[in-house]
Design a protein around this motif. Structure first.
Motif, PDB file in Angstrom:
ATOM      1  N   TRP A  66       0.465  -1.396   0.142  1.00 57.30           N
ATOM      2  CA  TRP A  66      -0.031   0.209   0.250  1.00 57.30           C
ATOM      3  C   TRP A  66       0.676   1.119  -0.512  1.00 57.30           C
ATOM      4  O   TRP A  66       0.301   2.205  -0.638  1.00 57.30           O
ATOM      5  CB  TRP A  66      -1.086  -0.096   1.166  1.00 57.30           C
ATOM      6  N   ARG A  67       1.829   1.191   0.710  1.00 52.25           N
ATOM      7  CA  ARG A  67       2.392   2.364   1.127  1.00 52.25           C
ATOM      8  C   ARG A  67       3.420   2.507  -0.796  1.00 52.25           C
ATOM      9  O   ARG A  67       3.816   3.658  -0.626  1.00 52.25           O
ATOM     10  CB  ARG A  67       4.019   1.986   1.306  1.00 52.25           C
ATOM     11  N   LYS A  68       4.060   1.341  -1.242  1.00 48.54           N
ATOM     12  CA  LYS A  68       3.973   1.639  -1.933  1.00 48.54           C
ATOM     13  C   LYS A  68       3.541   2.266  -3.279  1.00 48.54           C
ATOM     14  O   LYS A  68       3.456   3.211  -4.006  1.00 48.54           O
ATOM     15  CB  LYS A  68       4.768   0.243  -2.837  1.00 48.54           C
ATOM     16  N   LEU A  76      -1.490  11.805  -3.962  1.00 50.40           N
ATOM     17  CA  LEU A  76      -1.203  11.967  -2.221  1.00 50.40           C
ATOM     18  C   LEU A  76       0.138  12.434  -2.540  1.00 50.40           C
ATOM     19  O   LEU A  76      -0.050  12.515  -1.444  1.00 50.40           O
ATOM     20  CB  LEU A  76      -0.977  10.519  -2.774  1.00 50.40           C
ATOM     21  N   ARG A  77       1.381  12.665  -3.904  1.00 52.56           N
ATOM     22  CA  ARG A  77       2.038  13.142  -3.526  1.00 52.56           C
ATOM     23  C   ARG A  77       2.320  14.610  -2.890  1.00 52.56           C
ATOM     24  O   ARG A  77       3.258  15.812  -2.300  1.00 52.56           O
ATOM     25  CB  ARG A  77       3.734  12.993  -3.972  1.00 52.56           C
ATOM     26  N   GLU A  78       1.668  15.846  -3.943  1.00 53.29           N
ATOM     27  CA  GLU A  78       1.513  16.714  -3.700  1.00 53.29           C
ATOM     28  C   GLU A  78       0.711  17.409  -2.391  1.00 53.29           C
ATOM     29  O   GLU A  78      -0.155  16.964  -1.702  1.00 53.29           O
ATOM     30  CB  GLU A  78      -0.026  17.160  -5.374  1.00 53.29           C
ATOM     31  N   THR A  79       1.711  18.963  -2.318  1.00 60.11           N
ATOM     32  CA  THR A  79       1.065  19.605  -1.029  1.00 60.11           C
ATOM     33  C   THR A  79      -0.298  19.929  -1.426  1.00 60.11           C
ATOM     34  O   THR A  79      -0.918  20.196  -2.070  1.00 60.11           O
ATOM     35  CB  THR A  79       1.840  20.815  -0.789  1.00 60.11           C
ATOM     36  N   PHE A  80      -0.891  19.936   0.152  1.00 62.64           N
ATOM     37  CA  PHE A  80      -2.827  20.568   0.053  1.00 62.64           C
ATOM     38  C   PHE A  80      -2.389  21.937   0.514  1.00 62.64           C
ATOM     39  O   PHE A  80      -2.341  22.691   1.328  1.00 62.64           O
ATOM     40  CB  PHE A  80      -2.777  19.586   0.710  1.00 62.64           C
TER      41      PHE A  80
END
Length: 377
Positions: A66-68, A76-80
């Protein structure tokens, strides 16, 4: 010179606790984000270190996969941003509105919120969590609902989609209060309704299921069916039932969904089933056969389906339907709504009506009582 025994090293997320008798008992404690995402659950693993360690390594493999996948997802990597949907969701999770919910409801909402944050928006590479909540329009809400109604394999997911939309409506109502959002785009979505389940098990189907489970050596699945049929407990409460909850004449538990204290009488049939397979060494009534671990929701469902298919029973029969089967049987037997609610744990009659529907038989029974009273006068 005596050789020192090397100390065994626990795998990741495996913890231990010293019991009253001095023995160690092992537990699986996965990271919180994996629990919130419903990738992993806490487990009691018993006292056998080798077996516990093997099980933990199996569970950790799922977390690692799941982490991979999570790291490989650009959304999911982008900042919010400060006013992103993700920031709004996180503010809700820290609010009193969320904290006062029942634990079972909290778990459900966290799961839905994780899905909301990762929802794709149109043809862009952005997720809903990255979007500024001021920019969401009613037309966007309609598109989100349309995409949620159909699963990845094309199957309808109306109930799931409706649940997500209700959580979005709740969260965006808070945005109106906290951030003066002019309009809640999820205020009045045209949600589709699904016909409520009216599945009732016959005694013949129950007997066939139980005989098949015993023939397959799946004692816990047999007990799950017997407990569900004779008590009407929710599947979560059946799965978490402990031998300490079972007395001589009553099962005493706190309902997971409502926290209602329940005292369910133990029928003669259920008492025989429990007595025959009672274990003094185990804590939980239902244990995965062979590994002696409590059932997860998914594993219980899988094993139940395996037995049902082996028995040649209809696909629509589910473990949860034993609840409505018992509640309707109580109503047919003449139990009042208050009496049925004492078994079901419902706090109001409106909720009970989702399970117990008006029937010709009950209407006839009511008139029989009426005529009997008139004749006696």
């Amino acid at each position: 010179m005596k050789r020192k025994t090397a100390k065994r090293r626990n795998p990741r997320y495996m913890t231990s606790k010293t019991l009253g008798d001095g023995n160690l008992s092992y537990y699986y404690e996965p990271p919180k984000d994996a629990i919130l995402a419903k990738i992993a659950e806490r487990h009691a693993l018993g006292q056998d270190w080798e077996r516990a360690a093997t099980r933990v390594m199996e569970l950790n493999q799922r977390v690692d996969e799941w982490r991979k996948q999570e790291k490989g997802n650009p959304c999911l990597r982008e900042t919010f941003g400060q006013f992103s949907v993700k920031a709004l969701c996180e503010a809700y999770l820290e609010s009193n509105n969320f904290q006062r919910l029942k634990d079972n409801t909290k778990r459900d909402y966290r799961s839905k919120i994780n899905e909301i944050i990762a929802l794709p928006i149109g043809n862009s590479k952005m997720s809903l969590g990255q979007v500024n909540f001021h920019e969401i329009k009613v037309s966007d809400a309609d598109k989100i609902y349309s995409s949620l109604k159909i699963g990845k394999k094309g199957q309808p997911r109306i109930t799931h989609a409706n649940g997500i939309m209700r959580v979005l409506r709740l969260i965006f109502n808070l945005a109106k209060r906290w951030h003066d959002l002019p309009q809640n785009p999820f205020e009045n979505p045209a949600l589709e309704s699904r016909k409520p389940r009216k599945i009732i098990w016959s005694n013949e189907q129950l007997v066939l299921f139980c005989e098949t489970a015993l023939d397959m050596g799946l004692i816990s699945i047999y007990l799950a069916a017997m407990i569900g049929r004779e008590t009407g407990l929710r599947v979560t409460d059946i799965r978490n039932l402990k031998w300490g909850d079972i007395g001589e004449d009553f099962i005493e538990i706190s309902a997971s969904k409502t926290d209602a204290s329940l005292s369910i009488p133990i029928t003669y049939t259920l008492k025989n089933a429990l007595s025959e397979h009672r274990s003094e060494d185990d804590e939980f009534v239902l244990l995965t056969d062979g590994k002696k671990l409590p059932y997860t929701e998914m594993r219980l469902s899988q094993k139940f389906t395996t037995v049902r298919r082996e028995a040649g029973l209809p696909e629509h029969l589910q473990l949860r339907d034993f609840r409505s089967t018992l509640l309707n049987e109580l109503a047919d037997a003449g139990a009042t709504e208050d009496e049925v609610m004492a078994v079901s744990g419902h706090a109001d009659r409106a909720t009970l009506k989702h399970y117990v529907k008006p029937t010709k038989r009950r209407a006839s029974a009511a008139y029989t009582k009426l005529l009997s009273q008139r004749n006696s006068g």
